[in-house]
Structures are given as C-alpha cells and as structure tokens.
Design a protein around this motif. Structure first.
Motif, PDB file in Angstrom:
ATOM      1  N   UNK A 157      55.582   3.335  68.435  1.00 52.98           N
ATOM      2  CA  UNK A 157      56.141   1.977  68.616  1.00 52.98           C
ATOM      3  C   UNK A 157      55.975   1.154  67.344  1.00 52.98           C
ATOM      4  N   UNK A 158      54.806   1.256  66.703  1.00 51.23           N
ATOM      5  CA  UNK A 158      54.589   0.469  65.479  1.00 51.23           C
ATOM      6  C   UNK A 158      55.522   0.922  64.356  1.00 51.23           C
ATOM      7  N   UNK A 159      55.807   2.209  64.280  1.00 53.82           N
ATOM      8  CA  UNK A 159      56.715   2.697  63.244  1.00 53.82           C
ATOM      9  C   UNK A 159      58.148   2.213  63.494  1.00 53.82           C
ATOM     10  N   UNK A 160      58.535   2.244  64.809  1.00 53.53           N
ATOM     11  CA  UNK A 160      59.887   1.754  65.138  1.00 53.53           C
ATOM     12  C   UNK A 160      60.001   0.281  64.787  1.00 53.53           C
ATOM     13  N   UNK A 161      58.964  -0.490  65.133  1.00 56.60           N
ATOM     14  CA  UNK A 161      59.010  -1.913  64.841  1.00 56.60           C
ATOM     15  C   UNK A 161      58.996  -2.156  63.336  1.00 56.60           C
ATOM     16  N   UNK A 162      58.270  -1.339  62.576  1.00 55.39           N
ATOM     17  CA  UNK A 162      58.299  -1.471  61.117  1.00 55.39           C
ATOM     18  C   UNK A 162      59.733  -1.314  60.599  1.00 55.39           C
ATOM     19  N   UNK A 200      63.997  -4.874  73.494  1.00 56.05           N
ATOM     20  CA  UNK A 200      64.284  -3.628  74.208  1.00 56.05           C
ATOM     21  C   UNK A 200      63.060  -2.712  74.222  1.00 56.05           C
ATOM     22  N   UNK A 201      62.388  -2.626  73.105  1.00 55.42           N
ATOM     23  CA  UNK A 201      61.212  -1.739  73.004  1.00 55.42           C
ATOM     24  C   UNK A 201      60.093  -2.250  73.914  1.00 55.42           C
ATOM     25  N   UNK A 202      59.887  -3.560  73.886  1.00 56.04           N
ATOM     26  CA  UNK A 202      58.820  -4.134  74.717  1.00 56.04           C
ATOM     27  C   UNK A 202      59.130  -3.925  76.182  1.00 56.04           C
ATOM     28  N   UNK A 203      60.378  -4.050  76.534  1.00 57.32           N
ATOM     29  CA  UNK A 203      60.761  -3.883  77.934  1.00 57.32           C
ATOM     30  C   UNK A 203      60.524  -2.449  78.397  1.00 57.32           C
ATOM     31  N   UNK A 211      56.070 -11.606  70.462  1.00 57.69           N
ATOM     32  CA  UNK A 211      56.771 -11.023  71.606  1.00 57.69           C
ATOM     33  C   UNK A 211      55.704 -10.544  72.573  1.00 57.69           C
ATOM     34  N   UNK A 212      55.989 -10.602  73.926  1.00 55.05           N
ATOM     35  CA  UNK A 212      55.029 -10.125  74.907  1.00 55.05           C
ATOM     36  C   UNK A 212      55.762  -9.737  76.164  1.00 55.05           C
ATOM     37  N   UNK A 213      55.131  -8.843  76.925  1.00 52.46           N
ATOM     38  CA  UNK A 213      55.721  -8.480  78.224  1.00 52.46           C
ATOM     39  C   UNK A 213      55.522  -9.600  79.246  1.00 52.46           C
ATOM     40  N   UNK A 214      54.767 -10.565  78.831  1.00 50.75           N
ATOM     41  CA  UNK A 214      54.582 -11.748  79.662  1.00 50.75           C
ATOM     42  C   UNK A 214      55.222 -12.940  78.939  1.00 50.75           C
ATOM     43  N   UNK A 215      56.263 -13.480  79.538  1.00 51.63           N
ATOM     44  CA  UNK A 215      57.066 -14.510  78.912  1.00 51.63           C
ATOM     45  C   UNK A 215      56.243 -15.750  78.584  1.00 51.63           C
ATOM     46  N   UNK A 261      61.799 -14.068  48.717  1.00 51.55           N
ATOM     47  CA  UNK A 261      61.134 -14.084  47.412  1.00 51.55           C
ATOM     48  C   UNK A 261      60.130 -12.931  47.234  1.00 51.55           C
ATOM     49  N   UNK A 262      59.942 -12.092  48.268  1.00 44.37           N
ATOM     50  CA  UNK A 262      58.905 -11.032  48.177  1.00 44.37           C
ATOM     51  C   UNK A 262      59.537  -9.701  47.792  1.00 44.37           C
ATOM     52  N   UNK A 263      58.835  -9.017  46.966  1.00 38.88           N
ATOM     53  CA  UNK A 263      59.290  -7.664  46.583  1.00 38.88           C
ATOM     54  C   UNK A 263      58.920  -6.701  47.713  1.00 38.88           C
ATOM     55  N   UNK A 264      57.684  -6.839  48.260  1.00 37.40           N
ATOM     56  CA  UNK A 264      57.251  -6.029  49.418  1.00 37.40           C
ATOM     57  C   UNK A 264      56.658  -6.966  50.468  1.00 37.40           C
ATOM     58  N   UNK A 265      56.523  -6.448  51.678  1.00 37.51           N
ATOM     59  CA  UNK A 265      56.062  -7.299  52.788  1.00 37.51           C
ATOM     60  C   UNK A 265      54.612  -7.703  52.598  1.00 37.51           C
ATOM     61  N   UNK A 266      54.342  -8.984  52.787  1.00 33.90           N
ATOM     62  CA  UNK A 266      52.960  -9.472  52.771  1.00 33.90           C
ATOM     63  C   UNK A 266      52.556  -9.992  54.141  1.00 33.90           C
ATOM     64  N   UNK A 267      53.428  -9.762  55.141  1.00 32.35           N
ATOM     65  CA  UNK A 267      53.165 -10.240  56.492  1.00 32.35           C
ATOM     66  C   UNK A 267      52.873  -9.031  57.389  1.00 32.35           C
ATOM     67  N   UNK A 268      51.647  -8.988  57.869  1.00 25.04           N
ATOM     68  CA  UNK A 268      51.213  -7.852  58.702  1.00 25.04           C
ATOM     69  C   UNK A 268      50.922  -8.392  60.096  1.00 25.04           C
ATOM     70  N   UNK A 269      51.656  -7.893  61.072  1.00 23.80           N
ATOM     71  CA  UNK A 269      51.435  -8.263  62.463  1.00 23.80           C
ATOM     72  C   UNK A 269      50.611  -7.190  63.190  1.00 23.80           C
ATOM     73  N   UNK A 270      50.395  -7.431  64.453  1.00 26.69           N
ATOM     74  CA  UNK A 270      49.567  -6.513  65.258  1.00 26.69           C
ATOM     75  C   UNK A 270      50.314  -6.184  66.540  1.00 26.69           C
ATOM     76  N   UNK A 271      50.351  -4.881  66.854  1.00 22.12           N
ATOM     77  CA  UNK A 271      50.840  -4.429  68.147  1.00 22.12           C
ATOM     78  C   UNK A 271      49.587  -4.237  69.031  1.00 22.12           C
TER      79      UNK A 271
END
Length: 690
Positions: free
Chosen positions: A55-60, A74-77, A99-103, A155-165
C-alpha cells in the motif's frame, strides 16, 4: 514410617489416572493455546507487513502524480473492507490526518486518535524511512507504521514531505478462532486420554487390585488364626510369586504353630518345675540368711566370751607389770602378756576374715606418711626381730610421694602380716623393705609397690599355690613349729585387692600369686634361700599445697595418779573378774567407781546418784547395756558420759553403741592408754547438776 494411603487401590488408581490425565490435558491445552496465539500473531504480522508495504509503495507512486484524490480514496476503501482493521490513516508531515477510513478523523491532528501514543515511532519511521509492525500496549492489536513520500512541490527537486501510513489491526477475532481450534483439538485429545485411562484402570483392576485384595483378605484371615487359608493364584507374574510365597509361609506357620504348641506344653512343665525349684531356693536362701545371721551371732558371742576372760588375763598382767618385780617375775609377766596378745591376734584374724568374706569391710581414706607407717610396724616387731638377731631395714625411692591418701590402718595390717611372717620364718640375717612408685594414674592417683625380702627358709614350688588360701600354710609341719592360723596371707590378699592392687611372691626361683603383666623380677640369683613378697596398692597423692597444718596427735602415757579424781563413775559389769580388773585399773589411774551388775541396777542407781561417767557393758543379764542406754537417753535427767566397755569387738557392735547414744567405745581386752584417754575426754565435758 510411610503414611497410610487414605483409599484402597481400586479407587486410588483411577483417581490418580484422572488427576494426572486432567493435569496433562490442561497443561497441553494451555500450551496449545499459547502456541496458536503465537502463530496467529506471527502470521498476522506478516500479512500486515505485506499489505502495508504494498500500500505504501502504491501511494508513493500515486503521490508522484498530480491527480491522486480518487486513487488514495479507492485504496483506503479497499483496505477498510477487512473487518479486523479498526483504524486506517494517512498522516502528513505535520501529523494531520490526510485520509482515513473514518470520515470524522480527516484533517484532524493525531492527538485525538490512537496514533498519539506512537508519536515517537512516527518520528523514527520518518527518519529511517523503514516501516514497522508492533504489538499494541494491551497486546490485543497490531500497529503497522510505514513511510509514504507525498507529492513533490514545484520548487523541490526531490520530495521532502514524508507521510505515514498507519494501520490498527484487531487480533481478537483471530485469537478467538485460534482458541476454538485449539479447544477442539484439546477435546479430541482428552477424549482419547480418558479412554486410555479407563482402559488402563480396567487392566490394573483385573491384573493387580483384585488379586492384591485377595492377598489382603488371605493375610487378614491368617492373622486371625486361620492357618488353612491359601491364595493359589495362577500365572507367572510377581503377584503369583508373592502368592506362592504366602502359601508357603502359611504352611510353615501352621507347622511351626503345632511345634510351638508342643513347646509351650513343655515350657509349662518346665515352669512348674522351675517354680518348685525357686520355692526350694527361696527356702534355701532363708535358711542361708539364718545361717549367716547365726554365724555372725556366733562370731560375736565367741569374741565376747573369749575376750571377757582375756581381759582379766591381759589387764591383770599389765597391771602386774607396773609393780616392782624382780627380773624373773617380769619375764613371767611378759610371757603372760605375749601369750595373751598372740591369742588376741588369732581372734582378730578370724574376725577380719569373717568381715572380708561377708563383704562388710569398707576402706577409709585419711592422709598419712608412708615412712611413718613402716617405722611404726618396725617398732612393734623390733622385739621379735631382736630376739632372733634379725636386722630390719627399709628403703623408699625418691619418686614416692611423702603424703598420700588411703587406709593407713589396713596398709599397716598388711605390712604387719607380711613382715611378721618374714621374721617368723627367718632364723638369721635380715628383712628388708623396698618401696617404689610403679605408675601414675589420673586424678592424682599413683600405684605404689612394696617388696618385703627375707633370708628365711623359702617356700617350695608345690606349696606356692596354696599360700594365699585361707586356713592353709605352706606345710602342715609349719603350724606345729611356727604357729599361726593360716589366715594372715589370705586377709592380706583380700585387703590388697580392696586397695586396687595385687599380691605375689618369689621364692627359690618360683613365683606364686598373680603378678602384673608388665612386672619383671630383678632378683639376680633367684635360687637363693628366702622369699620376696610384693604387693601393689592405689593411693592418692596429697600435693604440698593441699596439706593443712595441725597439731600432732597427742600421746597419753600410762601414769599412776596418786590423787583420787572427783569424777563420779559407775561401772556396769556382770562378770566379777572384769569388775575386779576395771576397778584395779581405775584405781591405778586415780579413779574410783560404783558397781552395777546389770542394766536395771544402773537405772536404780542413777535415780539416787548423779554419775559423770558410766562404763557400760553390752551383754548383761536382766537388762543389757543397749536397752539401759536407750532409757537413759530418753529421760529428762542430767545425761552422763557413757563409754561402751565391752568384749563385742565387731565394727557393727561399735556402730550399735554409738547409734543408741553412747559417747565412746572401748573393746576388751582393755588397752590402759586408750582407757585413760577416754576418761580424760569424759572429764573435759562439764555436766550440769540436778
């Protein structure tokens, strides 16, 4: 001792099987549950790792594109369709729920969710970009935390934003299913185990408990006296062997019982005979006691009857010797005195032997100097030795202590017997005494050895074994030539034994008696004439620090007193000769006395006259001295000083006199010096008057 089991085997065995079977079943069930839970937890962790990682790879991938909204929803559902997933969130870099399975959780901070408890883990995962699956604090859920690279800013060359699943997976349903599966397997196992235990119990009941019960019943029957009981089990196992042994034992018991009954009948016959024998022995013991009593009474009476006339002979001779006599007259008087004293020695030997034989002789313990004892014996025997021109000499080793504790009287008696014997059987030469310390013992005790050597006729080998026997001498002709009772050496042997020692003799190269095992003769030429008597005895050493200084014993010389004493004396004596002897002796010592012929006359005289001293004979007609003394001591009158003056010379007689209240005791024949001392002691007591 082994404790008794509370139940019989037929109940004990199934209970034990049920107990241990149930214990085993419960243990195995718990183990099965634990293992199943571990497997469930492990498989669920693997499932979450795969699911969260994919799931984390798909979201990446999706977050790398501009249109992501429909894709992540769709993935969360799809993931939310798993009923075990309670919470599923995508958290941005600011810990806001994207995003969450709980609205209701969308666009809210994680502080309002279960993810707040794992804030430190979120930070670690962002830093390492490595996902983790961990067990919740209540151990009922699995938490999956995996990093997600959010979209790249312009403005970013690579991602500097890291989220959590973030996953929260509930293990309750999986554990319930695992518990049901384990319970089903455990029930099947316990059913098979119960069937096995029942079969095992049935096997034991058929092969063990029933046959053991049969053996127990047979044993109880045998114990109750039924010796015909037999078990007769069939087979070849150990119980059958026990059964055969039991049947053999029962047969032997039956045989032995018959033999025992026969022996009991014989024993009853023997006991009846033994009872009859015991009754006869009891009668014999009574007769023996009567004979012993009669013997003692006979010796006492004989002593009294012999000493009474001897008192007249010896005392008269002694009084006569104090007169101015010619040399021939003095010689005649001395012969009378010596003959009387010789007769007195014979009587004393007989009395001493009787006391030793009956076991009534007791040793005393006093401090004495051994050298003084030897000197006093030499002084007593000096006249006898000088008559035969025999030289007396002694030597004492330096290691012999000066002061010792023991019975000096009995030691003097042994020395007198041995030295007088040596003088008696020696015609010329010398008699020498040697004293040495044999060995030291515990408690300041020492064994001393005294040797008496003479140059006499010696003793032949065939006579040595009879030497220490009573009423025997080395040769029958000796009694005719030298005289004597044959008791001296027997008495000496008994006294030495009482003092813990041994006595033996060397003569003409032979040894008689029982010398100690470590003793060696030092007589160089042991075939020379003469004899050496040796004896040992045990004494206590008196240390110098233990000595108590005191006055030397006073000697009271016999002197004639011209002045008549004022001491009032009553003589209780029935024998006319003894009355005359005592009155003459008292007159010689400066006293006078009234006479009472028996105890009744004594009581009559003290009613009218106060006497300071009563000289009381034991045996008198009408009333003896013992009964008279008891009456006097029980009266309220002024008490006189009572001196027993009797021919009863046994120790028991002396004790009887003292027990009834007499103050002193003098045996007949009277020794004038002892008589004078007793009267002086009486005079020192001041008697109150009426």
């Amino acid at each position: 001792m082994m404790k008794k089991f509370p139940l019989p085997l037929r109940y004990s065995i199934p209970l034990i099987l049920i107990f241990f079977g149930g214990l085993f079943g419960i243990t195995s069930f718990n183990k099965e549950i634990t293992e199943t839970y571990k497997k469930t937890e492990l498989s669920t962790k693997n499932y979450l790792r795969i699911s969260a990682g994919q799931t984390s790879k798909i979201l990446d991938y999706l977050y790398g594109r501009s249109d992501i909204k429909d894709g992540e929803t769709s993935i969360i559902s799809q993931l939310s369709n798993d009923p075990n997933i309670d919470v599923l969130m995508v958290i941005d870099e600011q810990d806001i729920i994207h995003v969450s399975n709980r609205y209701e959780l969308k666009n809210t901070p994680i502080s309002n969710t279960v993810a707040a408890a794992y804030a430190s883990k979120l930070t670690t995962v962002r830093a390492t970009l490595t996902g983790e699956v961990i067990l919740s604090q209540d151990k009922q859920k699995l938490i999956a935390i995996y990093p997600i690279l959010l979209q790249v800013l312009p403005d970013e060359v690579s991602s500097s934003r890291v989220g959590i699943l973030f996953f929260e997976y509930d293990l309750t349903r999986a554990k319930q299913q695992a518990f049901c599966d384990a319970l089903r397997r455990s029930l099947m196992f316990n059913i098979f185990l119960t069937i096995f235990c029942l079969g095992l119990w049935l096997f034991f009941d058929l092969t063990l408990t029933r046959r053991v019960s049969l053996l127990v019943a047979a044993s109880n029957s045998l114990a109750e006296g039924n010796f015909n009981v037999r078990t007769r089990l069939l087979g070849s196992d150990e119980l059958v062997q026990i059964s055969v042994a039991f049947d053999h034992m029962a047969s032997k018991i039956q045989e032995n019982t018959l033999i025992l009954q026969q022996e009991l009948i014989k024993r009853e016959i023997i006991e009846a005979k033994l009872k009859e024998t015991n009754e006869q022995l009891s009668i014999s013991n009574i007769e023996l006691a009567s004979l012993t009593k009669a013997k003692s009474e006979f010796l006492s009476n004989m002593s009294h009857e012999i000493r009474t006339p001897m008192n007249g002979v010896i005392c008269m001779a002694e009084l006569l010797s104090m007169k101015n006599l010619s040399e021939e007259q003095q010689d005649i008087v001395q012969t009378i005195r010596d003959s009387g004293n010789a007769l007195l020695v014979i009587i004393n030997d007989i009395l001493d032997f009787s006391k030793i034989e009956s076991g009534n002789l007791q040793l005393e313990e006093h401090r004495f100097i051994l050298r003084d004892i030897i000197k006093s014996v030499f002084k007593l025997l000096s006249t006898q030795a000088a008559t035969k021109n025999i030289h007396l000499e002694y030597s004492i080793n330096p290691d012999v202590p000066t002061n010792i504790l023991g019975d000096a009287t009995r030691l003097r008696q042994v020395l007198l017997n041995l030295i007088s014997n040596a003088i008696k059987f020696t015609e010329h030469g010398h008699v020498s005494i040697a004293v040495l310390a044999n060995k030291h013992q515990e408690d300041q005790k020492i064994e001393l050895m005294i040797s008496i050597k003479d140059t006499g006729i010696g003793i032949e080998h065939d006579r040595l074994n009879q030497l220490f026997q009573p009423f025997t001498q080395a040769d029958t002709s000796i009694s005719r030539k030298y005289g004597g009772t044959g008791l001296g050496l027997a008495i000496s042997k008994s006294l030495v034994n009482l003092m813990g020692g041994k006595i033996w003799v060397e003569s003409l190269g032979n040894i008689g008696g029982h010398p100690p095992e470590n003793w060696l003769s030092n007589w160089v030429n042991n075939h020379l004439p003469g004899s050496i008597f040796h004896f040992t005895f045990i004494a206590k050493v008196v240390l110098p620090s233990s000595l108590i200084s005191g006055k030397s014993p006073q000697v009271f010389p016999v002197t004639t007193i011209s002045k008549i004493s004022t001491l009032k004396i009553l003589l209780a004596e029935d024998n006319k000769i003894n009355q005359k002897v005592v009155l003459l002796t008292l007159k010689k010592l400066g006293y006078s006395a009234d006479i009472a012929n028996n105890g009744l006359e004594v009581l009559e005289k003290i009613e009218t006259q106060v006497y300071d001293v009563i000289l009381m004979d034991m045996q008198m007609p009408e009333m003896d001295g013992i009964a008279a003394t008891q009456i006097i001591r029980q009266s309220a009158k002024v008490q006189p000083y009572i001196i027993a003056l009797t021919a009863n010379a046994l120790d028991a007689d002396r004790q009887i006199c003292l027990n009834v209240g007499m103050n002193d005791y003098i045996s007949k024949p009277i020794v004038i010096a002892d008589f004078q001392e007793a009267l002086k002691n009486a005079a020192t007591i001041k008697l109150p008057k009426f």
